[in-house]
Write a protein that holds these residues in place. Structure first.
Motif, PDB file in Angstrom:
ATOM      1  N   LYS B  13     -16.208   4.616  -1.112  1.00  0.00           N
ATOM      2  CA  LYS B  13     -17.269   4.534  -0.390  1.00  0.00           C
ATOM      3  C   LYS B  13     -16.933   4.411   0.800  1.00  0.00           C
ATOM      4  N   SER B  14     -16.513   3.628   1.838  1.00  0.00           N
ATOM      5  CA  SER B  14     -16.399   3.397   3.103  1.00  0.00           C
ATOM      6  C   SER B  14     -14.702   4.663   3.499  1.00  0.00           C
ATOM      7  N   ARG B  15     -13.948   4.805   2.587  1.00  0.00           N
ATOM      8  CA  ARG B  15     -12.862   4.680   2.778  1.00  0.00           C
ATOM      9  C   ARG B  15     -12.124   6.136   1.811  1.00  0.00           C
ATOM     10  N   GLN B  16     -11.635   6.657   1.711  1.00  0.00           N
ATOM     11  CA  GLN B  16     -10.918   7.687   0.508  1.00  0.00           C
ATOM     12  C   GLN B  16      -9.305   7.509   0.698  1.00  0.00           C
ATOM     13  N   GLU B  17      -8.482   7.277  -0.435  1.00  0.00           N
ATOM     14  CA  GLU B  17      -7.144   7.577  -0.558  1.00  0.00           C
ATOM     15  C   GLU B  17      -6.756   7.973  -1.133  1.00  0.00           C
ATOM     16  N   THR B  18      -5.430   8.353  -0.925  1.00  0.00           N
ATOM     17  CA  THR B  18      -4.852   9.859  -2.357  1.00  0.00           C
ATOM     18  C   THR B  18      -3.446   9.135  -2.493  1.00  0.00           C
ATOM     19  N   PHE B  19      -3.093   8.990  -3.548  1.00  0.00           N
ATOM     20  CA  PHE B  19      -1.779   8.149  -5.100  1.00  0.00           C
ATOM     21  C   PHE B  19      -0.589   9.501  -4.747  1.00  0.00           C
ATOM     22  N   LYS B  20       0.541   9.738  -4.377  1.00  0.00           N
ATOM     23  CA  LYS B  20       1.051  10.536  -4.826  1.00  0.00           C
ATOM     24  C   LYS B  20       2.564   9.313  -5.218  1.00  0.00           C
ATOM     25  N   PRO B  21       3.261   9.741  -6.606  1.00  0.00           N
ATOM     26  CA  PRO B  21       4.518   8.741  -7.108  1.00  0.00           C
ATOM     27  C   PRO B  21       5.161   8.082  -5.898  1.00  0.00           C
ATOM     28  N   LEU B  22       5.551   7.484  -6.156  1.00  0.00           N
ATOM     29  CA  LEU B  22       6.284   6.851  -4.922  1.00  0.00           C
ATOM     30  C   LEU B  22       7.418   6.186  -5.441  1.00  0.00           C
ATOM     31  N   ILE B  23       7.557   6.025  -6.651  1.00  0.00           N
ATOM     32  CA  ILE B  23       9.232   6.189  -7.911  1.00  0.00           C
ATOM     33  C   ILE B  23       9.482   7.690  -7.968  1.00  0.00           C
ATOM     34  N   PRO B  24      10.647   7.783  -7.724  1.00  0.00           N
ATOM     35  CA  PRO B  24      11.476   9.000  -7.905  1.00  0.00           C
ATOM     36  C   PRO B  24      10.956   9.979  -9.266  1.00  0.00           C
ATOM     37  N   LYS B  25      10.877  10.799  -9.264  1.00  0.00           N
ATOM     38  CA  LYS B  25      10.050  11.368 -10.224  1.00  0.00           C
ATOM     39  C   LYS B  25      10.953  12.291 -11.236  1.00  0.00           C
ATOM     40  N   GLU B  26      11.953  12.028 -11.570  1.00  0.00           N
ATOM     41  CA  GLU B  26      12.662  11.603 -12.578  1.00  0.00           C
ATOM     42  C   GLU B  26      13.219  10.768 -13.045  1.00  0.00           C
ATOM     43  N   LEU B  27      12.666  10.563 -13.994  1.00  0.00           N
ATOM     44  CA  LEU B  27      13.014   9.076 -14.854  1.00  0.00           C
ATOM     45  C   LEU B  27      14.414   9.742 -16.294  1.00  0.00           C
ATOM     46  N   PRO B  28      15.203   8.854 -16.091  1.00  0.00           N
ATOM     47  CA  PRO B  28      16.512   8.835 -17.283  1.00  0.00           C
ATOM     48  C   PRO B  28      15.552   8.513 -18.948  1.00  0.00           C
ATOM     49  N   ASP B  29      16.141   9.291 -19.961  1.00  0.00           N
ATOM     50  CA  ASP B  29      15.460   8.847 -21.179  1.00  0.00           C
ATOM     51  C   ASP B  29      14.822   7.923 -21.432  1.00  0.00           C
ATOM     52  N   ILE B  30      15.470   6.530 -21.715  1.00  0.00           N
ATOM     53  CA  ILE B  30      15.344   5.510 -21.317  1.00  0.00           C
ATOM     54  C   ILE B  30      15.286   4.387 -19.727  1.00  0.00           C
ATOM     55  N   ALA B  31      13.969   4.267 -19.187  1.00  0.00           N
ATOM     56  CA  ALA B  31      13.816   3.996 -17.773  1.00  0.00           C
ATOM     57  C   ALA B  31      13.538   2.149 -17.906  1.00  0.00           C
ATOM     58  N   LEU B  32      14.456   1.626 -16.652  1.00  0.00           N
ATOM     59  CA  LEU B  32      13.630   0.206 -16.679  1.00  0.00           C
ATOM     60  C   LEU B  32      13.541   0.602 -15.083  1.00  0.00           C
ATOM     61  N   ILE B  33      11.937   0.564 -14.979  1.00  0.00           N
ATOM     62  CA  ILE B  33      11.610   0.622 -13.482  1.00  0.00           C
ATOM     63  C   ILE B  33      10.940  -1.006 -13.352  1.00  0.00           C
ATOM     64  N   GLU B  34      11.636  -1.291 -11.935  1.00  0.00           N
ATOM     65  CA  GLU B  34      11.785  -2.539 -11.535  1.00  0.00           C
ATOM     66  C   GLU B  34      10.611  -2.538  -9.619  1.00  0.00           C
ATOM     67  N   ALA B  35       9.845  -2.590  -9.834  1.00  0.00           N
ATOM     68  CA  ALA B  35       9.352  -2.198  -8.430  1.00  0.00           C
ATOM     69  C   ALA B  35       8.670  -3.728  -8.174  1.00  0.00           C
ATOM     70  N   PRO B  36       7.906  -3.361  -6.378  1.00  0.00           N
ATOM     71  CA  PRO B  36       7.170  -4.514  -5.970  1.00  0.00           C
ATOM     72  C   PRO B  36       5.489  -4.539  -6.612  1.00  0.00           C
ATOM     73  N   ASN B  37       4.688  -4.457  -6.632  1.00  0.00           N
ATOM     74  CA  ASN B  37       2.809  -4.700  -7.031  1.00  0.00           C
ATOM     75  C   ASN B  37       3.178  -3.375  -6.846  1.00  0.00           C
ATOM     76  N   ALA B  38       1.791  -3.141  -6.340  1.00  0.00           N
ATOM     77  CA  ALA B  38       0.698  -1.139  -6.011  1.00  0.00           C
ATOM     78  C   ALA B  38       1.910  -0.440  -5.176  1.00  0.00           C
ATOM     79  N   ILE B  39       2.680  -0.244  -5.896  1.00  0.00           N
ATOM     80  CA  ILE B  39       3.634   1.012  -6.282  1.00  0.00           C
ATOM     81  C   ILE B  39       3.689   2.081  -7.052  1.00  0.00           C
TER      82      ILE B  39
END
Lengths: 47, 711
Positions: B13-39
């Motif tokens: 409403k007051s603002r608009q936001e656009t999200f795009k991937p911050l995580i790498p766009k290519e992941l291995p077949d079984i991936a463990l992603i460790e990252a802070p919140n809101a990533i």
């Protein structure tokens, strides 16, 4: 292709031999047409 | 390999936001992603699950499913994405794309061994199993392990139902196809109907003729009889009139009650006389050789006999004589023939009450009306015999009735009548009784009788005209003579007037019923012809001869569906909804829950508890306990959060049902390394066997984004 543990579970509950035959097909095949074909395979020749 | 990209626009409403991937766009077949919140860890997993039909997947926890659905339904966000999951071991690629932010549609394609196929939610779930989970209430969800089983069990129940429906349709198809058996059955039925029709038509024709003869006989007989009676009445009136004019002494003065008594006595005499005359006409037929006795009977002066009031008079002697003769005839009749005739008649009459019922009589395999026809044929030879017996019994009844009336008259009436009439000519001065003219009284009664008889004769005249015999132009005596000698009338000659009219009515009704039967049979014949014609146009189904076998299969699949899809599902639903009253479980239900416990134990195999792993024997879902192979009992509540979650997740990925697994686990931070270890190992093993296509485990970390391959 089937989940053996799940199959064993159902077979342990269904005792009737004819029902078990059907259950075996239901666990192995997904398509009803295919099951019907198998069930009637030997029957057409007996006309 | 998991390749992805997305764009998520959110309107605050007051603002608009656009999200795009911050995580790498290519992941291995079984991936463990460790990252802070809101990533964007959860956002990525939600989008991937959405692209793999997660919004409709009931195996996914409600909370997650709502978030997945929000991505599509919310007005406040617009989403586009594109991802590809490829797996070399299975030589497959899954491509999922949502290119229009305003449109909800998602395109999912599978390229396997070079062949491309568009997937729907149903076809995806046939070959793949998406496990998407987040540790929520882990201890409570340990109890939820049977949920997974419910899905599996439901699928088999569904298959049983589908198979049942398929067999049902097949049965319908076969039934609609050409049925050689039915054709020959219909042809046989047609033949039978034809033969029945012939019989019915013959019966109708014969009855028509019989009815005509019977009417001629009855109408002419009683027309003559009433005419004769009319003549007699008129003659008597004339004589009484004449007597009245010549002799005046019949006028007497008597009391009113005496006058009524005389009238009653007169009526009694009249009634007895009528009965005697009625009995005479049939006695003549039954005892033709007894001419002398019959003449005495006919010429008897009834009034004189009764008034003389002798104990043994001509009337009582005649009655006794005829009774003896008739009883002799009855005794000489074959008893078994009587029984047989009575059996057929009673059976026919009983069946006639039910002839409208559309049932086939077992044993004879005939409809009721067809069976009546057969019985009537059998009964025909007994008809004359029965009619004669009925006639004798009726006459015996009438003779008895005359005897009773006669005895009463001579005992109670005759003397008093004589007494009253003895006062004739005497003047009783001290009474004011009216003068009663006995002759006039008699004439009055005869006039009434004349009227009734005339009206009866008139009715019969009309009846005769209706059947084209006008007494004005035809000699009715001649008609009666010719018809009474005909063979058809033989069986009716022992019947009185009332019985003859009843017979006419019965025959009339029967004719109407036969006509109705004929119409029905003709209609059925036409229907059968049409059915045969239609059936002959059809082709024989290749499974026609297996119809009974298929019918058996239909019943079996129905039974199996009832068992698995209804009974077992109900048990599981109650278990999951915690609506089980352990005390009221049936032995079958106890057995079912016991089997679930064994099944779940086999699925989980081992469970970490405190500092060691326990081999499982059974998971007691009713009491929320784990039973180890050393018979140790550990309640669910004893497990730590991580241990319980580990057991639950292991349970989820343990069962593949022959499908390829795709596993997304979000926020596993509540689980320590020891609890995660069996999950990661299981995923790895499944991947090596080719049963796991892709897997992502997301974990909160305060450090930089880090992606690790778990292969």
């Amino acid at each position: 292709m089937k989940d053996q543990l799940f199959s064993d579970f159902l077979f342990s509950l269904i005792k009737d031999e004819e029902d078990r035959e059907l259950l075996k097909l239901l666990l192995e095949k997904k398509d009803k047409e295919e099951i019907i074909k198998i069930l009637l395979k030997d029957k057409v020749g007996n006309k | 390999m998991i390749k992805f990209d997305y764009k998520l626009e959110q309107d605050f409403k007051s603002r608009q936001e656009t999200f795009k991937p911050l995580i790498p766009k290519e992941l291995p077949d079984i991936a463990l992603i460790e990252a802070p919140n809101a990533i964007g860890k959860s956002a990525l997993l939600n989008i991937l699950a959405l692209g793999l039909f997660g919004a409709k997947n009931k195996a996914i926890h409600n909370l997650l499913r709502e978030k997945i659905r929000d991505l599509l339904d919310s007005d406040s966000q617009k989403l586009t994405f594109n991802f590809e999951i490829s797996n070399e071991k299975n030589n497959l690629r899954i491509l999922s794309k949502k290119s229009d932010p305003k449109n909800k549609s998602i395109s999912v394609k599978l390229i396997k061994d070079g062949k491309e196929e568009t997937l729907s939610s149903e076809t995806f779930n046939v070959d793949f199993k998406l496990v998407y989970d987040i540790p929520i209430e882990p201890i409570g969800r340990l109890k939820g392990l049977p949920q997974e089983l419910r899905e599996q069990q439901n699928r088999i129940g569904e298959r049983a139902m589908q198979l049942n429906l398929g067999l049902g349709s097949l049965i319908e198809e076969i039934k609609k196809s050409r049925d050689p058996n039915l054709i020959s059955k219909l042809q046989e039925e047609k033949k039978r109907i034809k033969s029945n029709l012939e019989k019915l038509e013959n019966r109708f024709k014969n009855n028509k003729n019989l009815l005509f003869q019977l009417k001629k006989y009855t109408y002419s007989k009683f027309f003559i009889s009433y005419q004769d009676r009319l003549k007699l009445i008129r003659k008597e009136i004339r004589e009484l009139d004449k007597e009245s004019k010549n002799i005046k002494s019949e006028k007497i003065k008597i009391k009113k009650e005496d006058s009524e008594f005389l009238e009653m006595a007169d009526n009694e005499i009249y009634e007895i006389r009528n009965k005697i005359s009625e009995v005479f006409s049939i006695l003549k037929k039954l005892l033709p050789k007894e001419k002398q006795c019959l003449e005495v009977w006919q010429d008897m002066d009834v009034e004189s006999v009764l008034m003389e009031a002798e104990e043994k008079d001509v009337m009582s002697k005649e009655i006794e004589y005829f009774e003896n003769k008739l009883n002799q005839i009855l005794r000489s009749q074959d008893e078994s023939k009587q029984l047989e005739a009575s059996f057929f008649r009673k059976l026919i009459n009983l069946l006639k009450d039910y002839r409208e019922l559309n049932i086939i009589i077992p044993g004879v395999k005939r409809s009721i009306s067809d069976f009546i026809e057969i019985l009537q044929e059998k009964f025909a030879p007994f008809e004359l015999f029965e009619s004669k017996l009925d006639g004798i019994n009726k006459i015996l009844e009438n003779l008895d009735s005359i005897k009773v009336q006669r005895d009463n008259f001579i005992k109670n009436i005759a003397k008093k009548v004589k007494g009253i009439k003895g006062k004739r000519g005497k003047t009783i001065l001290d009474t004011e009784e009216p003068i009663v003219d006995l002759n006039k009284q008699k004439i009055h009664r005869l006039r009434v009788d004349e009227g009734l008889t005339k009206s009866k004769a008139g009715e019969l005249k009309n009846n005769l005209i209706k059947i084209n015999f006008d007494p004005e132009g035809i000699d009715i005596s001649e008609l009666y003579y010719s018809v009474s000698n005909s063979k058809e009338i033989e069986i009716f000659k022992y019947l009185g007037e009332e019985e003859l009219y009843n017979k006419i009515n019965d025959l009339d009704s029967e004719q109407k019923i036969i006509k109705g039967e004929i119409n029905k049979k003709e209609y059925r014949e036409k229907i059968i012809e049409k059915e045969i014609e239609n059936m002959k146009k059809k082709k024989v189904h290749k499974y026609r001869l297996q119809l009974n076998y298929i019918d058996g299969l239909f019943k079996k699949t129905q039974r199996l569906f009832q068992k698995i899809g209804v009974e077992f599902q109900k048990n599981l639903n109650n278990l999951i909804e915690q609506e089980i009253d352990k005390k009221s479980l049936t032995p079958e239900q106890n057995e079912y829950f016991k089997r679930i416990g064994v099944y779940l134990a086999k699925r989980l195999k081992v469970i970490p508890y405190i500092d060691q792993e326990y081999k499982l024997k059974e998971i007691n879902v009713l009491d929320d306990q784990i039973i180890t192979d050393t018979e140790e009992i550990i309640p669910f509540s004893f497990f730590s959060t991580g241990q319980a979650q580990s057991a639950y997740l292991k349970g989820l990925i343990e069962s593949t049902e022959g499908r390829k697994l795709i596993v997304f686990l979000d926020d596993v931070s509540t689980m320590d390394k020891k609890s995660m270890k069996p999950i990661i190992e299981k995923m790895r093993n499944l991947y090596k066997k080719g049963d796991l296509v892709a897997g992502i485990i997301a974990q909160k970390s305060d450090k930089e984004i880090r992606v690790t391959s778990l292969i």
